[in-house]
Motif scaffolding. Structure first.
Motif, PDB file in Angstrom:
ATOM      1  N   ILE A  59       0.862  -1.176   0.000  1.00  0.00           N
ATOM      2  CA  ILE A  59       0.000   0.000   0.000  1.00  0.00           C
ATOM      3  C   ILE A  59       0.898   1.225   0.000  1.00  0.00           C
ATOM      4  O   ILE A  59       1.604   1.497   0.974  1.00  0.00           O
ATOM      5  N   ARG A  60       0.873   1.938  -1.110  1.00  0.00           N
ATOM      6  CA  ARG A  60       1.739   3.105  -1.277  1.00  0.00           C
ATOM      7  C   ARG A  60       0.927   4.390  -1.101  1.00  0.00           C
ATOM      8  O   ARG A  60      -0.283   4.352  -0.881  1.00  0.00           O
ATOM      9  N   ALA A  61       1.617   5.509  -1.231  1.00  0.00           N
ATOM     10  CA  ALA A  61       0.973   6.795  -0.965  1.00  0.00           C
ATOM     11  C   ALA A  61      -0.270   7.013  -1.825  1.00  0.00           C
ATOM     12  O   ALA A  61      -1.261   7.580  -1.354  1.00  0.00           O
ATOM     13  N   ASN A  62      -0.236   6.565  -3.078  1.00  0.00           N
ATOM     14  CA  ASN A  62      -1.354   6.817  -3.997  1.00  0.00           C
ATOM     15  C   ASN A  62      -2.233   5.592  -4.232  1.00  0.00           C
ATOM     16  O   ASN A  62      -3.032   5.581  -5.160  1.00  0.00           O
ATOM     17  N   THR A  63      -2.090   4.564  -3.399  1.00  0.00           N
ATOM     18  CA  THR A  63      -2.923   3.376  -3.541  1.00  0.00           C
ATOM     19  C   THR A  63      -4.340   3.674  -3.048  1.00  0.00           C
ATOM     20  O   THR A  63      -4.537   4.169  -1.939  1.00  0.00           O
ATOM     21  N   VAL A  64      -5.304   3.347  -3.897  1.00  0.00           N
ATOM     22  CA  VAL A  64      -6.712   3.545  -3.558  1.00  0.00           C
ATOM     23  C   VAL A  64      -7.363   2.176  -3.427  1.00  0.00           C
ATOM     24  O   VAL A  64      -7.365   1.385  -4.394  1.00  0.00           O
ATOM     25  N   LEU A  65      -7.900   1.868  -2.261  1.00  0.00           N
ATOM     26  CA  LEU A  65      -8.560   0.592  -2.029  1.00  0.00           C
ATOM     27  C   LEU A  65     -10.064   0.730  -2.264  1.00  0.00           C
ATOM     28  O   LEU A  65     -10.603   1.837  -2.249  1.00  0.00           O
ATOM     29  N   PRO A  66     -10.752  -0.386  -2.475  1.00  0.00           N
ATOM     30  CA  PRO A  66     -12.177  -0.307  -2.814  1.00  0.00           C
ATOM     31  C   PRO A  66     -13.005   0.357  -1.720  1.00  0.00           C
ATOM     32  O   PRO A  66     -12.768   0.168  -0.519  1.00  0.00           O
TER      33      PRO A  66
ATOM     34  N   TRP B 182      -2.053  -5.387   0.396  1.00  0.00           N
ATOM     35  CA  TRP B 182      -3.452  -5.601   0.032  1.00  0.00           C
ATOM     36  C   TRP B 182      -3.507  -6.619  -1.096  1.00  0.00           C
ATOM     37  O   TRP B 182      -2.729  -6.554  -2.046  1.00  0.00           O
ATOM     38  N   VAL B 183      -4.442  -7.554  -0.980  1.00  0.00           N
ATOM     39  CA  VAL B 183      -4.725  -8.497  -2.050  1.00  0.00           C
ATOM     40  C   VAL B 183      -6.131  -8.219  -2.562  1.00  0.00           C
ATOM     41  O   VAL B 183      -7.093  -8.227  -1.786  1.00  0.00           O
ATOM     42  N   GLY B 184      -6.261  -7.934  -3.848  1.00  0.00           N
ATOM     43  CA  GLY B 184      -7.573  -7.644  -4.408  1.00  0.00           C
ATOM     44  C   GLY B 184      -7.532  -6.397  -5.276  1.00  0.00           C
ATOM     45  O   GLY B 184      -6.453  -5.881  -5.600  1.00  0.00           O
ATOM     46  N   PRO B 185      -8.697  -5.894  -5.651  1.00  0.00           N
ATOM     47  CA  PRO B 185      -8.741  -4.718  -6.515  1.00  0.00           C
ATOM     48  C   PRO B 185      -8.115  -3.494  -5.861  1.00  0.00           C
ATOM     49  O   PRO B 185      -8.297  -3.256  -4.661  1.00  0.00           O
ATOM     50  N   ALA B 186      -7.397  -2.724  -6.636  1.00  0.00           N
ATOM     51  CA  ALA B 186      -6.793  -1.485  -6.171  1.00  0.00           C
ATOM     52  C   ALA B 186      -6.616  -0.554  -7.375  1.00  0.00           C
ATOM     53  O   ALA B 186      -6.553  -0.991  -8.519  1.00  0.00           O
ATOM     54  N   ALA B 187      -6.559   0.730  -7.070  1.00  0.00           N
ATOM     55  CA  ALA B 187      -6.329   1.737  -8.104  1.00  0.00           C
ATOM     56  C   ALA B 187      -5.177   2.626  -7.661  1.00  0.00           C
ATOM     57  O   ALA B 187      -4.710   2.556  -6.525  1.00  0.00           O
ATOM     58  N   THR B 188      -4.731   3.448  -8.588  1.00  0.00           N
ATOM     59  CA  THR B 188      -3.666   4.406  -8.288  1.00  0.00           C
ATOM     60  C   THR B 188      -4.185   5.804  -8.562  1.00  0.00           C
ATOM     61  O   THR B 188      -4.667   6.098  -9.663  1.00  0.00           O
ATOM     62  N   ALA B 189      -4.102   6.652  -7.554  1.00  0.00           N
ATOM     63  CA  ALA B 189      -4.565   8.027  -7.691  1.00  0.00           C
ATOM     64  C   ALA B 189      -3.531   8.862  -8.417  1.00  0.00           C
ATOM     65  O   ALA B 189      -2.317   8.620  -8.321  1.00  0.00           O
ATOM     66  N   GLY B 190      -3.989   9.870  -9.147  1.00  0.00           N
ATOM     67  CA  GLY B 190      -3.086  10.768  -9.818  1.00  0.00           C
ATOM     68  C   GLY B 190      -2.450  11.758  -8.862  1.00  0.00           C
ATOM     69  O   GLY B 190      -2.855  11.901  -7.727  1.00  0.00           O
TER      70      GLY B 190
END
Length: 262
Positions: free
Chosen positions: A19-26, A254-262
């Protein structure tokens, strides 16, 4: 154009991802508007757990807008990215009057923490009207002044379970405000960085001695702005621990869906 939280692009992985600074979890994220008693519209975002009801709610109050504070101030933005998924906690962020972010600009103008009383009241009222449970104020810097000045008063005090303070400067909040919190009796946690620009742990211990239910936690190596992932993790761990009443160390993968924020 207002930022749309539905624009995050999620991808799945079967392997643990850091989980990084821009990691977005569901989460279930929606743009919201708050309406103050003096007729202003404030813009914000509500992030809820994706597949369950929240166990608690953070109503966040951001740092000083005249010095770059807004609803996207990084600790609060990361709280909204992570806590619905990792802790089952709802996160309400909003811009106080006259403050702008990618979400948009709230009505009105900065009022030195006076008119902002109505902003804090509107946020707590919104959370209560939505039926969000166990509402906690979480202030950072200027936001802690709003918590201390108004959190123990009606109507806010009737609708919250307690508060957490990040880097409280104790500039606008005075001894009378601390005495009001002491009489209020609800729990208060103050996270005070070792190298804070305004108030450091030893002095904080002395000042908050007026509020017997306060836990003052010194953050070794920390600074006012909580820069660095290890300090963000510490802040979020302490916030969740205060809200749940149980010592918590949140996952860093985290295991599962994740996004990266701009």
């Amino acid at each position: 154009m207002s930022f749309d939280p539905a624009s995050y692009a999620f991808t799945s992985s079967d392997a643990p991802l850091p989980i990084r600074a821009n990691t977005v979890l569901p989460a279930r994220r929606e743009n919201v508007e708050l309406h103050t008693e003096d007729g202003l519209t404030l813009v914000g975002e509500l992030a809820l757990p994706e597949d369950r009801d929240p166990i608690a709610t953070l109503v966040t109050l951001h740092p000083l807008p005249t010095h770059g504070g807004f609803m996207d101030s990084h600790v609060f933005r990361k709280a909204s990215f992570r806590l619905p998924a990792l802790a089952g906690i709802a996160v309400l962020r909003f811009n106080t009057r006259g403050t702008s972010s990618p979400r948009g600009t709230s009505g009105g103008r900065f009022e030195e923490g006076v008119g902002e009383r109505a902003d804090a009241e509107a946020a707590v009222r919104f959370a209560a009207d939505r039926g969000l449970p166990h509402r906690w104020l979480v202030g950072w810097s200027f936001g802690t002044e709003l918590v201390l000045k108004y959190g123990a008063t009606t109507p806010i005090g009737d609708q919250i379970d307690g508060a957490v303070l990040l880097s409280p400067p104790l500039h606008r909040a005075v001894d009378a405000d601390l005495d009001a919190w002491a009489a209020f009796g609800q729990p208060l946690t103050a996270l005070v960085p070792e190298f804070d620009d305004y108030l450091r742990p030893a002095e904080a211990g002395d000042r908050f001695a007026r509020v017997p239910q306060t836990r003052v936690i010194g953050i070794d190596g920390g600074k006012h702005l909580w820069v660095g992932e290890k300090f963000v993790q510490r802040a979020l761990n302490e916030v969740v621990s205060a809200v749940t009443g149980t010592a918590v160390e949140l996952p860093t993968t985290w295991v599962g869906p994740a996004a990266t924020a701009g």
